[in-house]
Enzyme design. Sequence first.
Site, PDB file in Angstrom:
ATOM      1  N   PRO A   1       0.520  -1.494   0.559  1.00 30.73           N
ATOM      2  CA  PRO A   1      -0.243   0.006  -0.062  1.00 30.73           C
ATOM      3  C   PRO A   1       1.105   1.009  -0.317  1.00 30.73           C
ATOM      4  CG  PRO A   1      -0.970  -1.443   1.667  1.00 30.73           C
ATOM      5  CD  PRO A   1       0.322  -2.250   0.875  1.00 30.73           C
ATOM      6  N   CYS A   2       0.667   2.556  -0.675  1.00 29.97           N
ATOM      7  CA  CYS A   2       1.193   3.100  -1.305  1.00 29.97           C
ATOM      8  C   CYS A   2       0.913   4.396  -0.089  1.00 29.97           C
ATOM      9  CB  CYS A   2       0.980   3.883  -2.766  1.00 29.97           C
ATOM     10  SG  CYS A   2      -0.766   4.495  -2.238  1.00 29.97           S
ATOM     11  N   GLN A   3       0.242   4.551   0.740  1.00 25.24           N
ATOM     12  CA  GLN A   3      -0.240   6.117   1.721  1.00 25.24           C
ATOM     13  C   GLN A   3       0.572   6.124   2.553  1.00 25.24           C
ATOM     14  OE1 GLN A   3      -1.843   2.965   0.615  1.00 25.24           O
ATOM     15  NE2 GLN A   3      -4.103   3.401   0.577  1.00 25.24           N
TER      16      GLN A   3
ATOM     17  N   PHE B   1       3.754   6.626   1.879  1.00 20.06           N
ATOM     18  CA  PHE B   1       4.601   7.626   0.701  1.00 20.06           C
ATOM     19  C   PHE B   1       4.165   8.486  -0.135  1.00 20.06           C
ATOM     20  CE2 PHE B   1       5.215   2.266   0.682  1.00 20.06           C
ATOM     21  CZ  PHE B   1       6.219   2.845   2.471  1.00 20.06           C
TER      22      PHE B   1
ATOM     23  N   ASN C   1       5.380   1.195  -6.908  1.00 20.89           N
ATOM     24  CA  ASN C   1       4.770   2.419  -5.835  1.00 20.89           C
ATOM     25  C   ASN C   1       4.684   3.740  -6.631  1.00 20.89           C
ATOM     26  OD1 ASN C   1       4.055   3.550  -3.099  1.00 20.89           O
ATOM     27  ND2 ASN C   1       4.311   1.298  -2.157  1.00 20.89           N
TER      28      ASN C   1
END
Length: 351
Positions: free
Chosen positions: A78-80, A82, A119
């Site tokens: 999950p990219c949240q 970053f 990502n």
Amino acid sequence: MIEAVDLFCGAGGLTAGLRKAQIQVRAGYDIEASCRFAYEHNNEATFVDKDVSKVSGTEVQSWYQSPGAVRLLAGCAPCQPFSIYNQGKDTTNDAKWPLMGAFARLIKEVQPELVTMENVPDVTKHQIYHDFVKTLKSEGYFVSPDVTVTCKDYGLPQQRRRHVLLASKLGPIALIPPTHRDKPVTVRDAIENLPKVAAGKCAPGDPMHKAAGLNELNLRRIRESKPGGSWREWPKELVTECHRRTSGKTYPSVYGRMTWDDPSPTMTTLCYGYGNGRFGHPEQDRAITLREAAMLQSFPRDYLFVEPEKPVHFKTVGRMIGNAVPVRLGEVIGLSFQEHIRMLSREKTNT
């Protein structure tokens, strides 16, 4: 033959793309149980509802079933933590931070021949990413050059930019060259042929081709919006209070319409909402539908996200679409691995 396991698989965007590139994906792991139907129905792979941090290398290894196959482990954490959208926020205690470390642990335990991670571009600004790359190199992997992919250069009808990492124990590896740099796929190419839909309505026969409703004020706003324009062109009485403030003047795309002959903006988990970005339809007075959003993410038109006869909820399906790896990007990653294997085979033949 390449066999794969997809960690953080969501609704199956990466898996669907890898399968288009003739990679056999055996299983996907995710904690979002709502993704199970979409993942399994469309991809002929098994969905495992499990926290990746609690998965063992032995369990992952059990999915690789074909003797002699090259093993790929994919892990788009999950990219949240970053994301640029979290700038200024304290994400220190975000439970998603350790997931890249869990992915690195599984790589060490499984020792797959191939690895990929996708990502947001800003992931490279964080130490945990550099620790991840260091782990790969210490385990004997060749890691692809550090690049940010502009997805429209590869045929995605979207401006999305992503960081893509490829790694191989077999030799140097890189993403294939851009395929559409001179002729990008546009919004028109992707969704023009879908039936017209009014705000708050759904097209017959496709519960995904459903547009969120608009109140009278937002209907007036979208009717004043030109494709590619901004709220700055509206009559003064339609401008929102937040945009009158200095802090709001730097967001010209909010309440904007897309343009037919350009790629769309990046699809987010809230892309079905007119006020959440440039998500207005180019000519119809509404936000894009869930089906249009999925097709701009390069999901096939017949990709099912919800079981037939079950209700389609904007928030749930919007999350599936916005969080997905675009299918076309997944295909490009898969094609890059296939080309890598072909090159190694040619080199072996020539020696």
